[in-house]
Design a protein around this motif. Structure first.
Motif, PDB file in Angstrom:
ATOM      1  N   HIS A  97       0.797  -1.102  -0.220  1.00  0.00           N
ATOM      2  CA  HIS A  97       0.140  -0.153   0.175  1.00  0.00           C
ATOM      3  C   HIS A  97       1.256   0.967   0.419  1.00  0.00           C
ATOM      4  O   HIS A  97       1.858   1.520   0.505  1.00  0.00           O
ATOM      5  CB  HIS A  97      -0.847  -0.146   1.239  1.00  0.00           C
ATOM      6  N   PHE A  98       0.384   2.723  -0.615  1.00  0.00           N
ATOM      7  CA  PHE A  98       0.934   3.414  -0.761  1.00  0.00           C
ATOM      8  C   PHE A  98       0.177   4.959  -0.155  1.00  0.00           C
ATOM      9  O   PHE A  98      -0.741   4.821  -1.168  1.00  0.00           O
ATOM     10  CB  PHE A  98       1.692   3.358  -1.981  1.00  0.00           C
ATOM     11  N   ALA A  99       0.660   5.031   0.704  1.00  0.00           N
ATOM     12  CA  ALA A  99      -0.720   6.191   1.631  1.00  0.00           C
ATOM     13  C   ALA A  99       0.153   7.241   1.978  1.00  0.00           C
ATOM     14  O   ALA A  99       1.634   7.078   2.538  1.00  0.00           O
ATOM     15  CB  ALA A  99      -1.230   5.416   2.558  1.00  0.00           C
ATOM     16  N   ILE A 100      -1.019   8.669   2.380  1.00  0.00           N
ATOM     17  CA  ILE A 100       0.012   9.401   2.473  1.00  0.00           C
ATOM     18  C   ILE A 100      -0.706  10.084   3.973  1.00  0.00           C
ATOM     19  O   ILE A 100      -2.432   9.878   3.739  1.00  0.00           O
ATOM     20  CB  ILE A 100       0.441  10.828   1.334  1.00  0.00           C
ATOM     21  N   HIS A 101       0.345  10.243   5.092  1.00  0.00           N
ATOM     22  CA  HIS A 101      -1.232  11.213   5.471  1.00  0.00           C
ATOM     23  C   HIS A 101      -0.970  11.861   5.742  1.00  0.00           C
ATOM     24  O   HIS A 101      -1.323  13.496   4.919  1.00  0.00           O
ATOM     25  CB  HIS A 101      -0.154  11.252   6.988  1.00  0.00           C
ATOM     26  N   ASP A 102      -2.748  13.227   6.103  1.00  0.00           N
ATOM     27  CA  ASP A 102      -3.217  13.624   5.587  1.00  0.00           C
ATOM     28  C   ASP A 102      -4.005  14.456   7.071  1.00  0.00           C
ATOM     29  O   ASP A 102      -5.289  13.831   7.091  1.00  0.00           O
ATOM     30  CB  ASP A 102      -4.487  14.440   4.734  1.00  0.00           C
ATOM     31  N   GLY A 103      -3.988  14.926   8.012  1.00  0.00           N
ATOM     32  CA  GLY A 103      -4.223  15.655   9.427  1.00  0.00           C
ATOM     33  C   GLY A 103      -4.245  13.917  10.265  1.00  0.00           C
ATOM     34  O   GLY A 103      -3.102  13.178   9.868  1.00  0.00           O
ATOM     35  N   LEU A 104      -5.790  13.905  10.173  1.00  0.00           N
ATOM     36  CA  LEU A 104      -5.896  12.007  10.918  1.00  0.00           C
ATOM     37  C   LEU A 104      -6.334  11.411  10.230  1.00  0.00           C
ATOM     38  O   LEU A 104      -6.133  10.525  10.561  1.00  0.00           O
ATOM     39  CB  LEU A 104      -7.263  13.013  12.416  1.00  0.00           C
ATOM     40  N   ASP A 105      -6.448  11.556   9.229  1.00  0.00           N
ATOM     41  CA  ASP A 105      -6.693  10.851   7.779  1.00  0.00           C
ATOM     42  C   ASP A 105      -5.028   9.878   7.018  1.00  0.00           C
ATOM     43  O   ASP A 105      -3.938  10.617   7.370  1.00  0.00           O
ATOM     44  CB  ASP A 105      -7.454  11.105   6.906  1.00  0.00           C
ATOM     45  N   VAL A 106      -5.696   8.923   6.505  1.00  0.00           N
ATOM     46  CA  VAL A 106      -4.033   8.139   5.373  1.00  0.00           C
ATOM     47  C   VAL A 106      -5.463   8.189   3.821  1.00  0.00           C
ATOM     48  O   VAL A 106      -6.790   7.943   4.032  1.00  0.00           O
ATOM     49  CB  VAL A 106      -3.886   6.760   5.861  1.00  0.00           C
ATOM     50  N   VAL A 107      -4.579   8.641   3.153  1.00  0.00           N
ATOM     51  CA  VAL A 107      -5.310   8.761   1.910  1.00  0.00           C
ATOM     52  C   VAL A 107      -4.706   7.736   0.808  1.00  0.00           C
ATOM     53  O   VAL A 107      -3.075   8.053   0.486  1.00  0.00           O
ATOM     54  CB  VAL A 107      -5.459   9.922   1.037  1.00  0.00           C
ATOM     55  N   TYR A 108      -4.935   6.656   0.587  1.00  0.00           N
ATOM     56  CA  TYR A 108      -4.416   5.792  -0.349  1.00  0.00           C
ATOM     57  C   TYR A 108      -4.116   6.197  -1.624  1.00  0.00           C
ATOM     58  O   TYR A 108      -5.155   6.136  -2.747  1.00  0.00           O
ATOM     59  CB  TYR A 108      -5.301   4.366   0.141  1.00  0.00           C
ATOM     60  N   LEU A 109      -2.738   6.183  -2.426  1.00  0.00           N
ATOM     61  CA  LEU A 109      -2.846   6.394  -3.037  1.00  0.00           C
ATOM     62  C   LEU A 109      -2.224   5.438  -4.617  1.00  0.00           C
ATOM     63  O   LEU A 109      -2.914   5.597  -5.309  1.00  0.00           O
ATOM     64  CB  LEU A 109      -0.662   7.074  -3.920  1.00  0.00           C
ATOM     65  N   GLU A 110      -1.889   4.186  -4.026  1.00  0.00           N
ATOM     66  CA  GLU A 110      -1.843   2.859  -4.615  1.00  0.00           C
ATOM     67  C   GLU A 110      -1.871   2.049  -3.860  1.00  0.00           C
ATOM     68  O   GLU A 110      -1.841   1.296  -3.134  1.00  0.00           O
ATOM     69  CB  GLU A 110      -0.123   2.834  -5.773  1.00  0.00           C
ATOM     70  N   LYS A 111      -2.247   0.260  -4.614  1.00  0.00           N
ATOM     71  CA  LYS A 111      -2.052  -0.580  -4.049  1.00  0.00           C
ATOM     72  C   LYS A 111      -1.601  -1.723  -5.327  1.00  0.00           C
ATOM     73  O   LYS A 111      -1.985  -1.812  -6.269  1.00  0.00           O
ATOM     74  CB  LYS A 111      -3.890  -1.361  -3.105  1.00  0.00           C
ATOM     75  N   ILE A 112      -0.597  -2.361  -4.848  1.00  0.00           N
ATOM     76  CA  ILE A 112       0.322  -3.640  -5.772  1.00  0.00           C
ATOM     77  C   ILE A 112      -0.810  -5.110  -4.768  1.00  0.00           C
ATOM     78  O   ILE A 112      -0.289  -4.623  -3.838  1.00  0.00           O
ATOM     79  CB  ILE A 112       1.281  -2.896  -5.468  1.00  0.00           C
ATOM     80  N   LEU A 113      -1.260  -6.058  -5.521  1.00  0.00           N
ATOM     81  CA  LEU A 113      -1.578  -7.213  -5.400  1.00  0.00           C
ATOM     82  C   LEU A 113      -0.546  -8.206  -5.124  1.00  0.00           C
ATOM     83  O   LEU A 113      -0.484  -7.910  -6.988  1.00  0.00           O
ATOM     84  CB  LEU A 113      -2.779  -7.699  -5.632  1.00  0.00           C
ATOM     85  N   PRO A 114       0.063  -9.083  -4.865  1.00  0.00           N
ATOM     86  CA  PRO A 114       1.108 -10.263  -5.392  1.00  0.00           C
ATOM     87  C   PRO A 114       0.228 -10.982  -6.294  1.00  0.00           C
ATOM     88  O   PRO A 114      -1.207 -11.630  -6.357  1.00  0.00           O
ATOM     89  CB  PRO A 114       1.274 -10.375  -4.178  1.00  0.00           C
ATOM     90  N   HIS A 115       0.840 -11.817  -7.274  1.00  0.00           N
ATOM     91  CA  HIS A 115       0.031 -12.777  -8.073  1.00  0.00           C
ATOM     92  C   HIS A 115       0.116 -14.353  -7.600  1.00  0.00           C
ATOM     93  O   HIS A 115       1.185 -14.262  -6.777  1.00  0.00           O
ATOM     94  CB  HIS A 115       0.325 -12.858  -9.979  1.00  0.00           C
ATOM     95  N   ARG A 116      -0.507 -14.690  -6.534  1.00  0.00           N
ATOM     96  CA  ARG A 116      -0.964 -15.742  -6.177  1.00  0.00           C
ATOM     97  C   ARG A 116      -1.775 -16.939  -6.924  1.00  0.00           C
ATOM     98  O   ARG A 116      -2.424 -16.520  -6.870  1.00  0.00           O
ATOM     99  CB  ARG A 116      -1.451 -15.701  -4.834  1.00  0.00           C
ATOM    100  N   GLY A 117      -0.553 -17.826  -6.961  1.00  0.00           N
ATOM    101  CA  GLY A 117      -0.895 -18.960  -7.869  1.00  0.00           C
ATOM    102  C   GLY A 117      -1.996 -20.044  -6.962  1.00  0.00           C
ATOM    103  O   GLY A 117      -1.895 -20.310  -5.811  1.00  0.00           O
TER     104      GLY A 117
END
Length: 133
Positions: free
Chosen positions: A113-133
């Motif tokens: 997860h890629f997120a930034i802190h915005d006051g008391l909140d967290v804003v997620y900018l990106e998410k990468i999932l692994p490929h699971r077989g």
């Protein structure tokens, strides 16, 4: 210099409720990350805007795609997401972080997860999932 206190419940300045845009802001900020949808009464209660005004403005926001109808309730519209994707700073941060996120994904084989802190909140900018077989 005058310092205007911010009402943290609505994140709006007290005088902002006098303008149409201030009311629209309060309506949109009535929704939290935990809300799938809200009834008109919930939006009125959380925003502090008069019921007739919330109803009228919500109809316009639905027409513009900023809100959507979910039965008798309202939810944030995809148009807000589309506009948010245009934020230049967000795109730059994602582009810079992408190679590091991919390296971390390869090393851990876990969701990144890629997120930034915005006051008391967290804003997620990106998410990468692994490929699971």
């Amino acid at each position: 210099m005058t310092v205007v206190p911010i009402d943290h419940a609505t994140r709006a300045c007290p005088d902002s409720m006098n303008s149409v845009l201030g009311k629209v802001r309060s309506i949109l900020e009535a929704f939290t990350a935990d809300d799938d949808s809200l009834s008109l009464a919930d939006v009125v209660r959380r925003s502090g805007v008069a019921k007739a005004t919330v109803h009228r403005l919500s109809q316009e926001l639905v027409a513009w795609g900023l809100l959507e109808r979910a039965g008798c309730n309202y939810r944030l519209g995809l148009r807000l997401f589309e506009i948010g994707q245009r934020v230049h700073r967000q795109r730059i941060l994602r582009e810079v972080a992408q190679p590091y996120m991919e390296d971390l994904l390869l090393a851990t084989r876990e969701t990144i997860h890629f997120a930034i802190h915005d006051g008391l909140d967290v804003v997620y900018l990106e998410k990468i999932l692994p490929h699971r077989g």
